[in-house]
Every structure is written in C-alpha cells, then in structure tokens.
Write an enzyme that holds these catalytic residues in place. Structure first.
Site, PDB file in Angstrom:
ATOM      1  N   GLY B  61       0.838  -1.203   0.000  1.00 32.37           N
ATOM      2  CA  GLY B  61       0.000   0.000   0.000  1.00 32.37           C
ATOM      3  C   GLY B  61       0.870   1.248   0.000  1.00 32.37           C
ATOM      4  N   ASP B  85       4.336  -9.620   8.155  1.00 34.28           N
ATOM      5  CA  ASP B  85       3.914 -10.878   7.523  1.00 34.28           C
ATOM      6  C   ASP B  85       4.979 -11.490   6.628  1.00 34.28           C
ATOM      7  OD1 ASP B  85       1.518 -10.385   8.728  1.00 34.28           O
ATOM      8  OD2 ASP B  85       0.376 -10.090   6.901  1.00 34.28           O
ATOM      9  N   GLU B 145       2.345 -29.884  15.130  1.00 34.21           N
ATOM     10  CA  GLU B 145       1.970 -31.091  14.399  1.00 34.21           C
ATOM     11  C   GLU B 145       1.534 -30.766  12.968  1.00 34.21           C
ATOM     12  OE1 GLU B 145       1.760 -31.025  17.671  1.00 34.21           O
ATOM     13  OE2 GLU B 145       2.991 -32.817  17.846  1.00 34.21           O
ATOM     14  N   GLN B 213       1.359  -9.846  18.091  1.00 37.08           N
ATOM     15  CA  GLN B 213       2.477 -10.085  17.171  1.00 37.08           C
ATOM     16  C   GLN B 213       3.050  -8.813  16.562  1.00 37.08           C
ATOM     17  OE1 GLN B 213       1.267 -13.831  14.646  1.00 37.08           O
ATOM     18  NE2 GLN B 213      -0.534 -13.004  15.668  1.00 37.08           N
TER      19      GLN B 213
END
Lengths: 281, 281, 281, 281
Positions: B61, B85, B145, B213
């Site tokens: 952006g 990210d 997992e 985060q």
C-alpha cells in the site's frame, strides 16, 4: 561412544525439548577420546552396535576429534556447527549465536533504561574469545557507543576519545561492549584503565554476562537453523559425505571439509563493522 | 507531508527508542493521500521545506502511494519493507517478521508446557492474510503437528487424518498453527469444523494471538535488518535510486522496483515447507 | 495411586525443574477416583506401599476428592492451592496466578505498542471462569480502559459509554480485558455486540490468550509461594493436620478446612476494583 | 523544584509509559538541595507555583531531604518507597524489587541450563549493598546451592564445605548467589578466594548482573504495588499526612514516619532464610 552408553532416539524422543536451553545429551569434552586407546574403545562399541555414521555437534575441538577418528577407522562423520561465538569458517551463523546475541541485547536494553546521569559509563562484557560477532551484533542492535573486539585493535586512547566526543554532544550516558577476548583485557580491566584516564569520579559500572549467554530458551532463528543443519548433516551423511561440516552460507546448505573449518579463520563482517561506526555517532 | 507536520531528526533523536515496539512516527494509512488534491498538498509542503527525497517504510500500500506520487511529482522514493507478515517480493525478510515469529513461538512453547492429556488439540491463530511465513517458521521452531497456510490447500480431512495418526503413536496432544488467511477460515472456525469430525467430547482449545504479534521489544535480528535496510535505503537515495525497495536477498543488499514488489507474489520457501512435514512426524 | 505408579522422590529429583512450566507429574483429572471402586484401589495401593499421608495440589475438584477419600479411609491429606485463576478461598494467592498475570500483561503491553489509530478497540480475553483476578490485576498493571469480570455486572451499554468518553478525551485507542467467565460472553461475543452499537466501521480486534496463561517459566513470586506452601503442607501433615489447605493470608501461613475452601466464594478485592476505576480515567 | 522546571501532569501524561523501565522524570541526586540555599530556591518556586504538597519517590536519601525540607518550610511530603534493594523499614516490598528479583532469576535459570560438568561452580553477583533480599529471593526461586548476604556471616570455609558436600552427593554443578554488599567481597573476590581452597583446576565462572537489575519492563507485581503506593501517598497527603512513607505491610496500607524508615534497619525475613537452607540441600 567410549562407554557404550547408547540410546536409540525416535521422533518422540525430542518431543518437548525444543524449548529448552542447554543439552539433553550431557556430553562434554572427553580426554579419553584424545588417546588412541579411547578411540579404539569407541570404534569397538560402534562396531558392536552396527553404527555406520556419526553426526558431531560442536566446534573445532569436536571436529578435530571427529576427523582423526574418521581417518583412523573410516567411520564417516558430518558436523553441525554448535558454538555460540559464531567463530566457525564454513557457515554464516552457528547454532546458539542468535540466542546469545538476544541475551546480550536484553542486558543492554535493561542498562539503557537506567541511563539518566550525564557522565555514567557502562561496560558490558559478552562472550567471544576469538570472535567479536556477539559484541558487534548486540552492539548494533542495542545502539552501543563503542564495541571492542579481538579482530580489531581499539586502543584505550580511542575509547577515551569516543567518550569525550559523546559528552560534548551531551549524550546522557555511554555503553561500551567488550568481547571477552579483546586485547585490552576483560571489561573490568578496560574499565579500570579508562577510569584513570577519564576522571577518578566518573561513575563507571561493569556487567559481566558470562554463562547466561549459553542458556535460555532458544530463539526461533536458532531452532530453524538447527533444524536445517541437523537435517543437512543427516542427509549429507546418507549421501556419502564425510569429514565435512554442514553450514548455511547465503541461505544455501554448504558442506565444508573439517580441515578448512579448523584451519581457516572466519572473517569479520565488514558491513557490520562499518555500521557500528555509523550508528554510534 | 500533507499536514506539513515535519520534524528534523538527528542522531540523538533516536536515542533510547531502539528497544521499543510500535512506531514513534504515529503515521497511519491516509485516505487524503489517495486523492490528487492530497498529494498536491504533500508536494507543496515538500517543496516549501526543500525536501528532495523520501524513504517510505511499509508494504505494498505504502509503495503504491509512493510510486504514484513519484510519477506525478518526480520526488524520488526508496522503500524499506516494514510488514510483519514477510509477504513482500524483493527481500528474504521484512522488518518485524523475526519478532513476530518469536512472539508466536513463545505462545506455542507456553501451550506445549500445558499439554498433558491424551486427546487435547490446540489451535493457534497467527498473522498472515496472504502469507504463511509466520505460521511455517513458528510451526517448525515450536514443533507443531500441522501448519495451515494460505499458499497450500490443507483440507479439514487431512487435518483429521494427521490428528488420528498422532494419537495412534500416542502423542500426548497436538498443536496446529493456522495462518489467519487460511482458506478453511479462522482458527476458531477450523476448530469448530474439526470438533464435529473428530469427537464431540474432544478437548479443543483456541488461542488467537492477534495484535500481540505487532508489538513487543524488537529482536536483535530485526534491529540489525532494520539498520541495514535503513542505511541501504538512504545510501540508495543518495546514489540516485528511485521507486525501488531496498531488500536483503542471500545476505546482499538488493533494490527491487516498486512495480515488481507490488505485482509479484512472494514464493513460499519450499525447503521450510518440506521441513514442516519431516519434523511433525 | 490407582495404578500404583509410585516413584520415590528425593531432593535431587527436582533439580533442574524449577524453571519449567507445566507439570512433571503428568497427573490429570481421574474419573475412576470418583467411584468407590477407584478409591478402594488407591487405598489398597497406599496401604501396600505404607504411605501414610498425601499432599494434593490443585483446586476444589482435587480437594473434594481428597476430602471424600480422607473421610472414607482416614488417610490425612493437606492441600496446596494450584489453580492459576486465584479463585480459592483460604489464600491470598494461588500457585501459578502471578505467572498468568504476567503473561496476560505481556500481551497487553505488546498490543499497547501498536495502538496508534484513533478509534481502534482491542478486546483481550484472559482466564477466569468464576474469578476476575487475572483480569483485574493485568488490567491495572497494563492500564486497561475497562475490565469485565464475572463478579461484577458490566452491561454492554456501560462499555460503550466508557469508550465514547475515552474518545472525547482523545485517547488514541482502548484496551478492554474480558475474563472468560464474564456474563456478556467471550471477548469475541462482547466485541460483536459492541461493534453494532459503536460503529460498523470501528477497527475492533480480539486476542484470546487461552492456555498460554497456563504455561511458561514460573515467576519468582510463584516459585517462592510454591516453596512456602509446599513446605507448609508438608510440615502441616507431619504436625497432624488433615483435610485442610495450606494458604498464605497477609503473609502468614494459614490452614483452612477443605469444606470451607470448597463452600465459600473468594471475595473480590475491593481495593483493586476501586483502583481499576481510578486508573482507567 | 530548584530549577522551577515544573510540568503539570494529567491522566493522559502517563499513557504508554507503564511498560517502560527507568524513569521519565530524569531526576537524580541533587547536591544543591543539600544546602540551605538550594532548599530556599525550591521553596520559593513551590510558593510561586502554589504547590502545597509533595510526593517523594526514593529511599532514605530522598526521605532525609524531604524531612529536612518539611521541617524548614512546612511543606508536607509523603514518600513512596522506590529502591530495588527492598532495604526500607516500613514496607514489606519496595517498588522495583520484584522486577529485579525476576531479572536475577532469569540469569540463574540461564546459567542452570548450561550446568553439565561435575565440578563447575558459578558465582552470580546481585544487587544489595546492605540488604540480602534480592539474593535470598532469587536464590530460593532459582534453587541456588548457597546465598551470601550482608546480614548473615558466611565465611569462605562454610562455602567450601557446602560445595564439597554437594559434590559428594554428585550434584552436577553449584550456583552461589553473592549480594554485592557481602562481607567477603564481590563475587569475583569470593570466587578467587574459593579457587585457592578448592582446586586450582576447578572450573569457576563469575557473572555480575550490575545495572541490568535496575531496568527492564516492570513486572505486574511492581506495577500494582506502585499503583497502590502512589494512590496511598496521594490520599495520605490529601488527608493531612506528612513526613511519612506509604508502605504495604501484610497487605495493609501503612504510613511510617520518615525518621523510622531512616533510623530502623529492615529485619531480614527469617522464614525465607530458613527456606534457603532447606531447599539447597
């Protein structure tokens, strides 16, 4: 190997250890392995157990032993670089280095929080007998005024000069990172030399991090690096590699002969050194 | 730029901020800059202040705006990739990504500590609308997992299969990382779908990390990356670069045109994807 | 006890576990112990092993079982309060509570770092089915705008009111802590209700901490509390106490009958509630 | 006060500082305030600004100044105990103490992670010139083998004895916490004395935490304590208290005259001392 104390590990053997510092192997330097008799015992045990290859985690001491053993008995070994100092030729980073840098950085951050008076000087000693990597990376990340490393001569007179320049720009305090192998001595010794030259009344404080840098929950970077290098060592061994160390250079898996990792010095990162100078102004 | 709210920063302006999360600039998405009138105001302000170049920190952006502005008024801009990210083409890692991965990892470690009962399933939602990088790296580092990411289709049936295999090997509990942009929905939605298929009585818990985060003391890796990219952006601008983003690829500073960073998707790291599968067994 | 899976622990048995989250006992809720047959098996095993007393770590479920077992077979039990919610009558704090509060606080701090835009509202769900202690303490420590707890009715209209007042004083963003047992529902449900009443375009984000609060390295406070209560339970048992829980009230070791810890509700701390209101202005 | 550098703080003045270590006030020891002329200037400034009361955060130096000032000019002062050493009579805990203990504990945990060889001895120096509180609490929480504090004489011979006993029980390594004010000297000095008596080849390592204990994000406990004591100081001042320190004793807010906090030594906690001995076996 010498004692025949062998345990078959499977995938569940490592469940719930990934977050722990230190080692579950509890292995340590072995004087017996430095003797032909010791290595003979180790070989006999491996033979009896039908073990055909080894992965050795450590630094140049470990790799020297592995190389001699390999030459004597033909058992192939692939190494994984496990030293926190990042002093090994053949890999950009070693396992444990990123965690150690973050531990040192945490100490720098905490000390910076307390910096309020004008002429306070903090010396922080970090690990690195032959290598300034921890000092340089934690120094850049923590905004240290000066970093003293074994690879570069930083005479006391230059330290004094830097401190005085900082004061003239009214910096509230100064943080100086000293790698333990610096030629001017330990952080305490450097601090004592500085005190005489600057001002007997200067408020000088020393922090020595010591083995705190060897423990603690490993960082994400270190765990991923360890996973890549462990897998790389295993796949290298299966593919017939021997007497080499698995490393990552520019994001690529690379195998370097033990004799090179042992013989060649790791060059210091010139880009980072340049950045220390720019950022500490 | 639009408001003419400009402050001259010097080296001491950034003293004591290196350890802080978030931004001191307090800038945010501007709707006005998306209009020709807004950009005209910005240009007039830059002219009046004799500002000849810009460094833009952000993602696509930000770079789109910078590119349009550069094309309209000829003010050169160099970008620095600041999105947690890690979804930007033109750099291996973006600023903030390593910190976000370590924050996600800390959550995984804490949850793993509590894993004691047989059939408990934990879902942890991490950031990543279009990118599974945080999910994959924290998943490998935390020994998850299964990792569900936008780039790879992981149908619910496969999740159920993996869970059942784990139980048959008597894993004490399972941790599944879900990137927020996964095609099966949020972690809560995935959990609800699984519950129906596995066992209504299964003990299923969901953690949604959200904006945790985006904050927190930045890691050493992120600070060094930010220092390198900030310096790279500045030196690029001085050397005449424009409409490019500074990035680090394989340890080298690289400038990539904005139009490529905007247009090209970042490929997922196949090596890491392979490692998720190997390590989760 | 039921399985006869008994291990003699000595002082070295707990070396190197003090820093770990979770449990090394791996015990969990037992349905069998809720039956007379299960308890008979347990008693027979204790008899065979000549075990004369028990220390039970847990909450009211654990203590209820211990009380019934003690009444049936005369084996004395002293309890230690091990629930992170701090919902037990008979002690100021329970083991694990301080660690859980610090984990929740870390999340609040990280989210606060990201708070820059005007009308962003963060909801953070913390543990506490019947108790608002984690919510209140982390809310005070983190400077939350509002804390929603099971013990006090906070209607949605009041939340909306508080948010609007904050905006009128130009607070940059708002953080609302929701205990999982709040009567208005989960943090996601509260957020959905608020969204409708405030502004459909409001930027509302939800974080659900879940089991992250149950793990992690225990804080100093929790370890010292656990040491004091463990020692208190042991010395109480030796001195002839039974069917009581060891607790600390106003810095003094106190033994409270199980039937009181089970029956009596823990009053909320009015001082802290008052402080939430004062500090959130 | 002397410079007339006064800033009116409102509730939003403290937004976004609750998570920061250090001080935003940047005040420090003032030599001028120790002179009658300096205090006269301070009084004149307060008069001109119509300031009618003071809250003084600090230790005995701060309170001595406040008491003298109050006696000379009648301006009422209430104190809040802000020293990390927890060495103040009149409160169970001081602001900053819990954070310092957790910082020391983190170092102990990290060092424990590295403890693998048989005869390694770690000395960790923590703060406490006159007080062993940080040493004792971090020592209990970290499972240290021995804690050396100013309040209790621990001769070198006893340290040697303890180490030898540990080795005979095959402890893998020993951690000894030394408060900086211990009568045997600094951790380095103690280590040097021990080395001579134990074994010249013993692997002895020293960590000196220094000012790291004064910084870092404050713990939940410290923030809540600071909130309670800040509010207590303010409400005390409004209610007419003067020349007293607000403290918390057994969970109750208590006001203690400055002359008592200055004159009376804080007794060491005998329960905790006893626990050090029991747990270090």
């Amino acid at each position: 190997m010498i004692a025949g104390d062998v345990y078959k590990m499977e995938s569940h053997s490592v469940s719930n250890i990934v977050q722990r510092g230190g080692t579950i192997l509890k292995s340590a330097r072995s004087k017996e392995f430095m003797t032909p008799e010791g290595r003979k015992k180790a070989y006999d045990n491996l033979q009896a157990l039908e073990i055909e290859g080894l992965i050795a985690i450590g630094g140049n001491g470990t790799f020297t032993g592995a190389m001699i053993f390999g030459n004597e008995y033909g058992i192939p070994t692939v190494g994984a670089p496990g030293t926190i100092d990042n002093d090994l030729y053949g890999t950009d980073y070693t396992i444990g280095f990123d965690t150690a840098v973050n531990t040192a950085l945490d100490a720098i951050d905490r000390i910076r929080d307390t910096a309020s008076s004008h002429d306070r000087i903090f010396f922080i000693e970090v690990m690195g007998r032959d290598s300034g990597y921890i000092a340089i990376q934690s120094g850049i990340a923590g905004g240290a005024e000066l970093v003293m490393v074994p690879e570069v001569l930083t005479p006391i007179s230059q330290v004094v000069e830097t401190l005085k320049q900082g004061w003239s720009r009214s910096k509230s305090s100064s943080i100086i990172i000293v790698a333990e192998g610096d030629e001017e001595g330990s952080a305490q010794e450097v601090a004592d030399k500085i005190k005489v030259q600057v001002d007997e009344n200067a408020d000088i404080r020393v922090t020595t991090l010591g083995h705190t840098q060897r423990g603690g929950t490993p960082s994400a970077y270190d765990r991923i690096l360890a996973s890549r290098l462990g897998l790389g060592a295993l796949e290298g061994l299966i593919a017939g590699q021997k007497n080499v160390m698995a490393g990552i250079i520019n994001n690529e898996l690379v195998y370097t002969p033990f004799e090179d990792t042992i013989r060649l010095p790791k060059p210091i990162n010139e880009d980072l050194l340049r950045m220390v100078k720019i950022l500490s102004v």
